[in-house]
Every structure is written in C-alpha cells, then in structure tokens.
Motif scaffolding. Structure first.
Motif, PDB file in Angstrom:
ATOM      1  N   GLN A  24       0.851  -1.080   0.274  1.00  0.00           N
ATOM      2  CA  GLN A  24       0.036  -0.113   0.023  1.00  0.00           C
ATOM      3  C   GLN A  24       1.133   1.261   0.154  1.00  0.00           C
ATOM      4  O   GLN A  24       0.674   2.056  -0.600  1.00  0.00           O
ATOM      5  CB  GLN A  24      -0.771  -0.008   1.200  1.00  0.00           C
ATOM      6  N   ARG A  72      -6.550  -0.888  -4.673  1.00  0.00           N
ATOM      7  CA  ARG A  72      -6.259  -0.997  -3.400  1.00  0.00           C
ATOM      8  C   ARG A  72      -6.566  -2.693  -3.007  1.00  0.00           C
ATOM      9  O   ARG A  72      -6.151  -3.200  -2.302  1.00  0.00           O
ATOM     10  CB  ARG A  72      -7.093  -0.234  -2.485  1.00  0.00           C
ATOM     11  N   TRP A  80       1.238   4.227  -3.131  1.00  0.00           N
ATOM     12  CA  TRP A  80       1.205   5.493  -2.890  1.00  0.00           C
ATOM     13  C   TRP A  80       2.305   6.238  -3.664  1.00  0.00           C
ATOM     14  O   TRP A  80       2.254   7.338  -4.132  1.00  0.00           O
ATOM     15  CB  TRP A  80       1.053   5.737  -1.378  1.00  0.00           C
TER      16      TRP A  80
END
Length: 409
Positions: A36, A57, A40
């Motif tokens: 994760q 996601r 980003w």
C-alpha cells in the motif's frame, strides 16, 4: 548420554530455516503494508498511470491475503498471486508494489520444493507484462499509453532471473542444513544406542557372574546345612560377599545413568582383579590356575575391562555347565596383542556348553560384542581332549573410549 544443544548458526541461517515453518500472518501483514505504501509512492512518481482507486487497493490486498496459505498450498498460491498481478498490470495502475507479493509467493514455492511452480508463475507474469507493454497497451488503460522499452524490459528480466537464482540458492542451503541436522540426530541416536548396549552388556556380566556364584553357594549351603553347619556358614558368607560386590558394581553403572557425563565413582575392573575371581571360584569348588607369558604392561581401559569380563564370564559358565572342577586361565602378552584363553577339563554337564548362558546364549553374544568392538577375535568350542575353551585375542592399539562412552566397550 545427556541431551546436547545444537549451537546456533548465523542470524541469516536461522531466518532462512524458520521460513515456511512459522506463522504466516506477520510477514503477510508486512507485505500488505509495504504494498500500500509502495503504491502511494509509485503513484506520486509515475505520471500518466491510472490513479489508484478502490479496485487497485483491493488487488494489492488480495495478493497478500493469498500469502496466508502459502505454506500449505505453495503451488496454488504462486499461480493465484500471478493472476492477481496480471490483473493489476492490465488495469494500468502504478507499477512496482504488485511484484512484492509475487516474490514472496515464489520464494515459498521454491523452498517448499516446487521450483516449477515458481518459475511457471514468474514466466506467466513476465509473458503478460510483455504482451501488455508491447501489444495490448492500445486497448488497455491508461489512454494514450505508448509501448514499453525493450531495453528496460530486458534489464527487468535480468533482475528477475537473479532473484530466482537467489531463491534456488536458499533452497539448496536449506536442504543442506536439513541433511546436516538429520546426520547429527542420527549420530547422536547411534551414540546413545551404543552406550545403552555397553551398559546392558556390563550389567549382564556383573549379574550373571554374581548370580551364578550365589546359586552354586546356595546349593552347597542347602546340602551341608544339617551335616556340616560350618561349611554351610562359609557358603552363606560367600553369598553375602558376592551379593555385596555385585550390588556395588550395579550401583556404579546406574550412577552413570543418573548423572550423565560424570566420571564413575570407582575405577572399572581389570586384569588386576583376576585373583578375586580365583578366590571366588575356589570358594565354589573350582580350582583355577592362572599363568602369564610375556611382559605385562598397562592396558587401554576398554581392553582391560573386556579381558576381565571375558575371564569372569568364562569361569561363571564353567561353574554352571562343566562337570570338571578345574580350569586354567592363560594370559599371553605379545607385542601388539593380548591373548586370553580360559579352558576346563569338562565334560559338559546339563545345559548349554560353557561359554554361553542358560538357553539364550547371551554370555557368548556379550563376549563377541566386546571383542568385535575392540577389533579382536574370539574362538569358542569343545577341546579335542575334553572340556571347553574360550580363546580371545585383543589388540593393544585399541582406541581408548571417550569420557562420555562409559562403560567402555
């Protein structure tokens, strides 16, 4: 025979050995968090890619979720993660974090012995990556995307091959460590079995000699109890002394079992105690003549004990089985060996021949085990002129047993 702890290896070795055996949720959680965060960061650095939404996601969570089953089903997890990775590539999301789950899944498959699954899943993702980057990009997001660079793809392929080679190295090392561990366990088990055999043989020799003397003296005492009380009293005294001596030797052996690694409280018997055997045999009505040839010298503990026990067992068998009332013990000291010969005039009475024990022949088996352990030879059998003989040759160069191998062979 105490338990020995294995010396710990390097931290990297301990980590590799634990891989695939411990709980999977900790590493899986770490992979999910890194994926994760990596997504980003990749979204900030890679312009022109599809913005990471809930579907992206979800894909980044689905890969680590499959890793929870990688220890039980490494093949299925490897191909399942590769399918999730292909879906992430086809959706046009920022590149990079999706390969973390694939690397962990392939590592688990390789160390579990399923190399074909690891290479197959990587090959599937690589083929899909080339297909998307060079042909299907026209119809897949993001819009306006151009073809990928072959040079960059070739470099990435080299990195993938290097990672897989590293996984193979880890697998080989794990197998090597497993074989070494199994060899150590087998060697320890063999050492314990050998020590148990030596202690069993020692107990047999002590008890067989003591009980045979007690049995003979008890018969004498019963026969003379009414007609010759003094002789019966002497027989009972011999029974008491023999029993006390046997109990002392048994206690000495059992002390080693209770306190592994400690030295025995009393020295193991040797040829210097043959006069005691002669006295005991005389008290039982057996005249023993001892002769020696050559120059006597100190013996290795194992040879000294084996020679004593063989003479002890042979004289006990003469008392039990031979009709004769005399025996001869001959010791011949040669330059590199010691010859021990015990013979009686016989003839053999009831029961097995001298040199064996009642029925099972454990006495002869024990002799052979002692002699074989020292690299010697043993010959037993009837004499042409009557009686029975036990002849042993023990090499004087026999190795002295280690401290943890008591009683010596």
């Amino acid at each position: 025979m105490g338990e020995q702890r294995e010396r710990p290896g390097s931290p990297w070795r301990r980590w590799v050995e634990r891989t695939g055996r411990g709980p999977a949720w900790r590493s899986t959680l770490a992979v999910a968090v890194l994926a994760q965060l990596g997504a980003w960061w990749a979204g900030q650095a890679q312009t022109g890619r599809v913005t990471l939404d809930w579907f992206g996601r979800l894909l980044l969570l689905l890969g680590p979720a499959l890793l929870l089953l990688r220890h039980r089903h490494p093949v299925a997890v490897a191909f399942g993660v590769s399918a999730v990775t292909l879906a992430y590539l086809g959706a046009g999301f920022p590149r990079g974090p999706e390969f973390l789950s694939l690397g962990v899944a392939c590592f688990a498959a390789v160390v579990a012995g399923h190399r074909w699954a690891a290479w197959g899943s990587v090959g599937l993702v690589w083929a899909g990556h080339l297909l998307v980057g060079h042909w299907l990009y026209r119809w897949l997001p993001p819009p306006g995307d151009g073809p990928a660079s072959w040079v960059r793809d070739a470099g990435a392929g080299g990195w993938i091959l290097g990672v897989l080679a590293l996984f193979e190295l880890v697998r080989v090392r794990r197998e090597q460590w497993s074989r070494e561990r199994a060899a150590r366990v087998a060697a320890e088990r063999t050492r314990v079995d050998e020590a148990r055999l030596r202690i069993t043989r020692e107990l047999h020799d002590v008890l067989a000699h003591g009980i045979s003397v007690i049995n003979v003296q008890a018969g004498v005492g019963l026969a003379l109890l009414d007609t010759d009380p003094e002789q019966a009293r002497a027989a009972l005294t011999t029974i008491k002394e023999t029993g006390k001596e046997a109990l002392g030797e048994v206690r000495q052996v059992l002390d080693i079992l209770r306190a592994p690694g400690e030295a025995p409280r009393a020295p193991a018997p040797g040829l210097d105690r043959i006069p005691e055997l002669v006295e005991q045999a005389a008290a039982d009505g057996l005249a023993v003549e001892v002769t020696a040839e050559g120059t006597a010298r100190p013996l290795p503990p194992g040879v000294d004990l084996a020679a004593f026990r063989i003479v002890q067992e042979a004289l006990a068998n003469v008392l039990r089985h031979s009709g004769g009332r005399s025996a001869r013990v001959r010791l011949v000291w040669r330059s590199r060996a010691l010859d021990v010969r015990v013979e009686d005039d016989g003839p053999s009475s009831d029961g097995p021949a001298p040199g064996t024990t009642d029925g099972g022949g454990d006495g002869l088996v024990g002799m052979r085990e002692r002699v074989a352990a020292l690299g010697g030879t043993l010959e037993t059998g009837p004499r042409p002129e009557g009686g029975y003989a036990v002849s042993v040759t023990l090499p004087l160069e026999a190795l002295i047993p280690r401290e943890d191998q008591w009683p010596p062979a």
